[in-house]
Write a protein that holds these residues in place. Structure first.
Motif, PDB file in Angstrom:
ATOM      1  N   UNK A 122       0.833  -1.205   0.000  1.00 38.33           N
ATOM      2  CA  UNK A 122       0.000   0.000   0.000  1.00 38.33           C
ATOM      3  C   UNK A 122       0.867   1.254   0.000  1.00 38.33           C
ATOM      4  N   UNK A 123       0.265   2.366  -0.422  1.00 36.51           N
ATOM      5  CA  UNK A 123       0.948   3.646  -0.412  1.00 36.51           C
ATOM      6  C   UNK A 123      -0.089   4.752  -0.287  1.00 36.51           C
ATOM      7  N   UNK A 124       0.328   5.989  -0.439  1.00 38.97           N
ATOM      8  CA  UNK A 124      -0.577   7.124  -0.294  1.00 38.97           C
ATOM      9  C   UNK A 124      -1.749   6.990  -1.261  1.00 38.97           C
ATOM     10  N   UNK A 142       3.475  -4.966  -4.489  1.00 41.29           N
ATOM     11  CA  UNK A 142       3.426  -5.158  -3.031  1.00 41.29           C
ATOM     12  C   UNK A 142       4.812  -5.071  -2.405  1.00 41.29           C
ATOM     13  N   UNK A 143       4.845  -4.610  -1.171  1.00 41.94           N
ATOM     14  CA  UNK A 143       6.103  -4.597  -0.435  1.00 41.94           C
ATOM     15  C   UNK A 143       6.527  -6.026  -0.111  1.00 41.94           C
ATOM     16  N   UNK A 338      -8.459  -0.463   7.415  1.00 45.34           N
ATOM     17  CA  UNK A 338      -9.336  -1.540   6.953  1.00 45.34           C
ATOM     18  C   UNK A 338      -9.392  -1.587   5.433  1.00 45.34           C
ATOM     19  N   UNK A 339      -9.219  -2.780   4.887  1.00 48.25           N
ATOM     20  CA  UNK A 339      -9.332  -2.991   3.454  1.00 48.25           C
ATOM     21  C   UNK A 339      -8.066  -2.739   2.672  1.00 48.25           C
ATOM     22  N   UNK A 340      -7.025  -2.232   3.297  1.00 42.63           N
ATOM     23  CA  UNK A 340      -5.788  -1.958   2.570  1.00 42.63           C
ATOM     24  C   UNK A 340      -4.926  -3.220   2.511  1.00 42.63           C
ATOM     25  N   UNK A 341      -4.354  -3.510   1.352  1.00 44.12           N
ATOM     26  CA  UNK A 341      -3.557  -4.735   1.220  1.00 44.12           C
ATOM     27  C   UNK A 341      -2.379  -4.746   2.173  1.00 44.12           C
ATOM     28  N   UNK A 342      -2.103  -5.912   2.725  1.00 43.05           N
ATOM     29  CA  UNK A 342      -0.994  -6.178   3.636  1.00 43.05           C
ATOM     30  C   UNK A 342      -1.176  -5.589   5.033  1.00 43.05           C
ATOM     31  N   UNK A 343      -2.040  -4.601   5.224  1.00 43.59           N
ATOM     32  CA  UNK A 343      -2.155  -3.963   6.541  1.00 43.59           C
ATOM     33  C   UNK A 343      -3.598  -3.930   7.042  1.00 43.59           C
ATOM     34  N   UNK A 346      -5.184  -3.111  10.839  1.00 44.23           N
ATOM     35  CA  UNK A 346      -4.281  -2.281  11.639  1.00 44.23           C
ATOM     36  C   UNK A 346      -4.839  -0.875  11.801  1.00 44.23           C
ATOM     37  N   UNK A 347      -4.254  -0.159  12.725  1.00 45.55           N
ATOM     38  CA  UNK A 347      -4.497   1.271  12.904  1.00 45.55           C
ATOM     39  C   UNK A 347      -3.212   2.015  12.584  1.00 45.55           C
ATOM     40  N   UNK A 348      -3.324   3.114  11.854  1.00 49.75           N
ATOM     41  CA  UNK A 348      -2.164   3.987  11.692  1.00 49.75           C
ATOM     42  C   UNK A 348      -2.251   5.064  12.760  1.00 49.75           C
TER      43      UNK A 348
END
Length: 369
Positions: A122-124, A142-143, A338-343, A346-348
């Motif tokens: 994911x990114x901005x 993907x990372x 929520x819904x972001x690939x790989x993360x 999580x909470x930012x």
């Protein structure tokens, strides 16, 4: 009199009709501890406040003037500890209504229907809608896991297919992934027909900037984006810069309005650039607070990831969106991934001052400790 049938509204371009725009829940945030959008959490330098208060009322009726601002940006960059690899001319600095506007202008100037925008995932989240409105294809690499490492080999392979634009957020939002200046320059060298854009909004928290290493006379396909939002505290005024070869900056600037950057933003930018010690002190405080939060999270056994930037990713034991709402009820804003690939899950959490992170931790550990 009979009511007329409503007239259907005209359709936009097909690319726009298909577009899912970037949205950010920015309402209802006043008076809360804002750890959701990676902003400066204490406000700008007193010099900025005083400059705005002293702004002449009659100048509100006058179109903005930018004389000297590009020179002030260059002087600020040159005086930083790492400096610049080569002197910059004013033609190499573009002024924009925040880096969001610079991103939009870059893609508008260089991206066409059928071209590819290459980035990581994911990114901005604003890169994709900007590319989509131009009809561009988006390739998001993907990372590398574990650790959200930059996918260097996969990126090199993708560059061989000739994307029009490569967007690198460095350090990356939201994963904090970092890429060395050496590797950025190697990618740019390997793809001379690709515009390589390095979004350095969070560079101050890592010191990974490519500017002390790049000669834009050689790397004419490289453009660096900077802002006064995250560190100097001007997010509400919108002030962004694009730095690169004069030819690229000129083309990107052509697709913006003549007065997109307003007079108050210009005034605030001059004041912020003149008080670099204030910004440096704030960055140092954020790094101290980040160390504190990493320490308490580690001791508690929490699952988290922290690398570059003024933020980290935290996987709560309870559902992330539930914890996000509970924290909001306690007066603290964080952002669900929520819904972001790989993360997903999580909470930012943005990093502010030490006192602010102590407040966050006291609430978080009671909710999910």
């Amino acid at each position: 009199m009979a009511m007329s049938e409503p007239i259907p509204s005209p359709e936009a371009r097909p690319d726009v009709e298909r577009l899912r725009g970037y949205s950010a829940p920015l309402e209802g945030r006043r008076g809360l501890l804002r750890l959701d959008f990676n902003e400066n959490t204490i406000g700008p330098s007193p010099a900025v406040t005083e400059a705005i208060r002293s702004f002449p009322a009659d100048q509100i009726a006058v179109y903005p003037e930018y004389d000297g601002l590009r020179e002030a940006v260059i002087a600020n960059l040159q005086s930083s500890p790492a400096g610049l690899a080569q002197p910059l001319s004013v033609e190499q600095v573009g002024l924009f209504n925040g880096v969001d506007a610079a991103i939009h202008a870059v893609i508008h100037a260089y991206g066409a229907s059928g071209d590819t925008l290459l980035t990581t995932s994911p990114t901005f989240g604003y890169y994709a809608p900007c590319a989509g409105m131009q009809g561009m294809a988006i390739e998001a690499v993907p990372h590398d896991m574990p650790g959200f490492r930059f996918p260097l080999e996969a990126m090199r392979t993708s560059l061989q297919r000739g994307p029009k634009i490569l967007m690198l957020c460095n350090p990356n939002n939201p994963t904090g992934t970092r890429l060395s200046a050496e590797n950025v320059l190697q990618l740019a060298t390997s793809a001379p027909d690709t515009l390589v854009v390095v979004d350095e909004l969070y560079e101050a928290f890592t010191g990974d900037s490519v500017l002390p290493h790049v000669d834009f006379a050689v790397h004419t396909n490289l453009l660096v984006l900077r802002s006064l939002a995250k560190t100097a505290g001007l997010a509400g005024l919108r002030m962004g810069f694009a730095i690169g070869s004069a030819g690229v900056v000129d083309r990107v600037s052509r697709v913006t309005g003549p007065y997109d950057v307003n007079s108050l933003a210009v005034t605030a930018a001059f004041a912020a650039l003149s008080d670099q010690p204030y910004t440096d002190d704030y960055v140092a405080e954020v790094l101290r607070a980040r160390d504190y939060l990493v320490t308490v999270l580690t001791r508690s056994g929490a699952v988290f990831h922290c690398d570059g930037g003024n933020y980290l990713l935290l996987w709560p034991r309870s559902p992330a969106q539930q914890v996000e709402q509970q924290l909001r009820d306690a007066g603290i804003l964080v952002r669900s991934m929520a819904g972001k690939p790989q993360i997903d899950g999580s909470l930012r959490v943005s990093i502010g001052t030490l006192a602010q992170m102590q407040t966050f931790w006291e609430s978080y550990r009671q909710l999910d400790g």
